[in-house]
Design a protein around this motif. Structure first.
Motif, PDB file in Angstrom:
ATOM      1  N   THR A  75     -31.677 -53.877 -54.384  1.00 29.32           N
ATOM      2  CA  THR A  75     -33.192 -54.213 -54.189  1.00 29.32           C
ATOM      3  C   THR A  75     -33.616 -52.828 -53.999  1.00 29.32           C
ATOM      4  O   THR A  75     -33.645 -52.334 -52.803  1.00 29.32           O
ATOM      5  CB  THR A  75     -33.505 -55.300 -53.203  1.00 29.32           C
ATOM      6  N   GLU A  76     -34.094 -52.092 -55.014  1.00 29.36           N
ATOM      7  CA  GLU A  76     -34.625 -50.696 -54.659  1.00 29.36           C
ATOM      8  C   GLU A  76     -35.677 -50.243 -55.736  1.00 29.36           C
ATOM      9  O   GLU A  76     -35.436 -50.817 -56.970  1.00 29.36           O
ATOM     10  CB  GLU A  76     -33.456 -49.670 -54.875  1.00 29.36           C
ATOM     11  N   GLN A  77     -36.286 -49.268 -55.574  1.00 27.33           N
ATOM     12  CA  GLN A  77     -37.324 -48.821 -56.445  1.00 27.33           C
ATOM     13  C   GLN A  77     -36.706 -48.211 -57.853  1.00 27.33           C
ATOM     14  O   GLN A  77     -35.577 -48.122 -57.813  1.00 27.33           O
ATOM     15  CB  GLN A  77     -38.236 -47.539 -56.048  1.00 27.33           C
ATOM     16  N   HIS A  78     -37.422 -48.726 -58.924  1.00 30.19           N
ATOM     17  CA  HIS A  78     -36.813 -48.119 -60.485  1.00 30.19           C
ATOM     18  C   HIS A  78     -37.811 -47.396 -61.187  1.00 30.19           C
ATOM     19  O   HIS A  78     -38.134 -47.852 -62.120  1.00 30.19           O
ATOM     20  CB  HIS A  78     -36.271 -49.494 -60.986  1.00 30.19           C
ATOM     21  N   GLY A  79     -38.724 -46.807 -60.616  1.00 32.52           N
ATOM     22  CA  GLY A  79     -39.530 -45.797 -61.216  1.00 32.52           C
ATOM     23  C   GLY A  79     -40.876 -46.607 -61.493  1.00 32.52           C
ATOM     24  O   GLY A  79     -41.061 -47.621 -60.857  1.00 32.52           O
ATOM     25  N   THR A 129     -34.412 -54.591 -60.300  1.00 33.46           N
ATOM     26  CA  THR A 129     -33.457 -54.412 -61.437  1.00 33.46           C
ATOM     27  C   THR A 129     -32.066 -54.501 -61.633  1.00 33.46           C
ATOM     28  O   THR A 129     -31.228 -55.230 -62.485  1.00 33.46           O
ATOM     29  CB  THR A 129     -34.087 -52.963 -62.196  1.00 33.46           C
ATOM     30  N   ASP A 130     -31.596 -53.789 -60.759  1.00 36.93           N
ATOM     31  CA  ASP A 130     -30.133 -53.572 -60.555  1.00 36.93           C
ATOM     32  C   ASP A 130     -29.436 -55.054 -60.289  1.00 36.93           C
ATOM     33  O   ASP A 130     -28.109 -55.085 -60.572  1.00 36.93           O
ATOM     34  CB  ASP A 130     -29.714 -52.651 -59.449  1.00 36.93           C
ATOM     35  N   ALA A 131     -30.216 -55.963 -59.610  1.00 33.78           N
ATOM     36  CA  ALA A 131     -29.414 -57.088 -59.371  1.00 33.78           C
ATOM     37  C   ALA A 131     -29.705 -58.174 -60.492  1.00 33.78           C
ATOM     38  O   ALA A 131     -28.693 -59.017 -61.166  1.00 33.78           O
ATOM     39  CB  ALA A 131     -29.877 -57.896 -58.148  1.00 33.78           C
ATOM     40  N   ASN A 157     -21.317 -55.523 -61.523  1.00 38.56           N
ATOM     41  CA  ASN A 157     -22.128 -54.497 -60.762  1.00 38.56           C
ATOM     42  C   ASN A 157     -23.484 -54.077 -61.662  1.00 38.56           C
ATOM     43  O   ASN A 157     -23.122 -53.698 -62.956  1.00 38.56           O
ATOM     44  CB  ASN A 157     -21.393 -53.589 -60.113  1.00 38.56           C
ATOM     45  N   GLY A 158     -24.685 -53.713 -61.011  1.00 41.22           N
ATOM     46  CA  GLY A 158     -25.717 -53.217 -61.653  1.00 41.22           C
ATOM     47  C   GLY A 158     -26.333 -51.849 -60.920  1.00 41.22           C
ATOM     48  O   GLY A 158     -27.057 -51.331 -61.538  1.00 41.22           O
ATOM     49  N   HIS A 159     -25.460 -51.532 -59.977  1.00 39.06           N
ATOM     50  CA  HIS A 159     -25.973 -50.307 -59.161  1.00 39.06           C
ATOM     51  C   HIS A 159     -24.834 -49.278 -58.793  1.00 39.06           C
ATOM     52  O   HIS A 159     -24.112 -49.407 -58.094  1.00 39.06           O
ATOM     53  CB  HIS A 159     -26.531 -50.794 -58.066  1.00 39.06           C
ATOM     54  N   GLY A 206     -29.966 -41.272 -65.759  1.00 36.30           N
ATOM     55  CA  GLY A 206     -29.353 -41.878 -64.705  1.00 36.30           C
ATOM     56  C   GLY A 206     -29.906 -43.028 -63.755  1.00 36.30           C
ATOM     57  O   GLY A 206     -29.186 -43.729 -63.166  1.00 36.30           O
ATOM     58  N   HIS A 207     -31.120 -42.877 -63.582  1.00 35.18           N
ATOM     59  CA  HIS A 207     -31.827 -43.830 -62.739  1.00 35.18           C
ATOM     60  C   HIS A 207     -33.048 -44.430 -63.377  1.00 35.18           C
ATOM     61  O   HIS A 207     -33.666 -43.537 -63.735  1.00 35.18           O
ATOM     62  CB  HIS A 207     -31.910 -43.704 -61.251  1.00 35.18           C
ATOM     63  N   ALA A 208     -33.687 -45.759 -63.040  1.00 34.85           N
ATOM     64  CA  ALA A 208     -34.792 -46.147 -63.811  1.00 34.85           C
ATOM     65  C   ALA A 208     -34.580 -45.928 -65.395  1.00 34.85           C
ATOM     66  O   ALA A 208     -35.509 -45.368 -65.943  1.00 34.85           O
ATOM     67  CB  ALA A 208     -35.906 -45.649 -63.408  1.00 34.85           C
ATOM     68  N   SER A 213     -32.586 -48.573 -70.511  1.00 31.46           N
ATOM     69  CA  SER A 213     -31.791 -49.814 -70.918  1.00 31.46           C
ATOM     70  C   SER A 213     -31.742 -50.784 -69.525  1.00 31.46           C
ATOM     71  O   SER A 213     -31.872 -52.051 -70.176  1.00 31.46           O
ATOM     72  CB  SER A 213     -30.197 -49.219 -71.143  1.00 31.46           C
ATOM     73  N   GLU A 214     -31.658 -50.427 -68.586  1.00 32.34           N
ATOM     74  CA  GLU A 214     -31.894 -51.362 -67.607  1.00 32.34           C
ATOM     75  C   GLU A 214     -33.179 -51.762 -67.324  1.00 32.34           C
ATOM     76  O   GLU A 214     -33.240 -53.171 -67.238  1.00 32.34           O
ATOM     77  CB  GLU A 214     -31.304 -50.851 -66.149  1.00 32.34           C
ATOM     78  N   VAL A 215     -34.211 -51.149 -67.471  1.00 34.57           N
ATOM     79  CA  VAL A 215     -35.533 -51.844 -67.525  1.00 34.57           C
ATOM     80  C   VAL A 215     -35.901 -52.774 -68.830  1.00 34.57           C
ATOM     81  O   VAL A 215     -36.356 -53.713 -68.496  1.00 34.57           O
ATOM     82  CB  VAL A 215     -36.623 -50.580 -67.465  1.00 34.57           C
TER      83      VAL A 215
HETATM   84 NI    NI Z   1     -30.788 -49.218 -61.641  1.00 32.92          NI
END
Ligand code: NI
Length: 251
Positions: free
Chosen positions: A28-32, A39-41, A108-110, A170-172, A175-177
């Motif tokens: 549970t974390e910022q994604h831009g 996002t990661d969950a 895993n997503g993170h 690498g983050h945000a 693809s994950e968004v």
């Molecule tokens: Ni992520």
């Protein structure tokens, strides 16, 4: 089948057919500026739920909190320290093993979870080894643990390369968004981002340093390229990648 939507009798019957389970784990974390805090969950959960609808695989509850200390300077991030996450995973696996599950597949997503999840596996297996034969006790039953990162799956990587090239970052990432938006189209966001592709750098730092290095939360990515249609492709690819890895793990 989702564990949360099953009865204990259904779980008991499943254990007669299979002793494997998929456990989504995220953060549970910022994604831009346009990425969801979940996002990661959401990403591994969406893949796992789709897989569990199409195949006779039990999907456990999502571990929504991960190790995300470097994102804590952004509002909304909730992080477990590594030692806490290890304890949570230890009790989770112990509970499953108690019921007879022998193959626990963490989807895993993170990226920030990887080191801690592997440390948790070492902790869990050490506990079993130290308490069995060598100490005169009864040998424990078979227990296999593995970690599969959906964002490292071959099919998904190929699509990300085709759609975004180096702007995947690498983050945000776009693809994950995209995948999180395919799961929750009502949560699609619009946000201006400058520069188009965020700066790259290391996330091995504390939260305040991370925010200075990556002011809007992105790392090397251009998530303004994200869209629901891309996310549907990542979802399908993710199901195939995860299913292939899960079957290999069971055999
Ligand atoms: Ni992520």
């Amino acid at each position: 089948m989702r564990l949360q939507l099953a009865t204990w009798q259904e779980v008991e019957a499943y254990l007669q057919r299979s002793t494997g389970i998929i456990m989504p784990i995220g953060s549970t974390e910022q994604h831009g500026p346009n990425g969801l805090v979940g996002t990661d969950a959401i990403c591994p959960e969406a893949i796992a739920w789709a897989l569990g609808e199409r195949h006779d695989v039990l999907i456990g509850p999502t571990q929504n909190l991960g190790m995300a200390q470097h994102h804590l300077a952004f509002p909304g991030t909730v992080s477990l320290r590594p030692s806490t996450l290890i304890e949570v995973l230890r009790d989770t696996v112990s509970s499953l093993a108690h019921h007879g599950f022998t193959h626990v597949f963490f989807l895993n997503g993170h990226g920030g979870n990887i080191a801690t999840v592997n440390a948790a596996f070492a902790e869990i297996l050490s506990e079993r080894s130290l308490s069995e034969r060598s100490l005169g006790g009864q040998p424990n039953g078979d227990l296999q643990l593995t970690l599969f990162n959906w964002f490292m799956g071959r099919r998904g990587r190929e699509i990300a390369k085709e759609l975004y090239g180096d702007a995947e970052g690498g983050h945000a990432t776009p693809s994950e968004v995209s995948l999180s938006w395919a799961a929750y189209p009502e949560a699609v966001k619009e946000a201006a981002m400058s520069p188009h592709v965020a700066p790259e750098g290391s996330a091995q730092c504390d939260a305040l340093t991370f925010r200075k290095r990556f002011p809007d939360g992105r790392m090397g990515s251009a998530p303004s390229l994200a869209c629901v249609e891309h996310g549907q492709r990542f979802l399908e690819a993710g199901v195939e990648d995860a299913l292939e890895a899960y079957r290999a793990f069971l055999s």
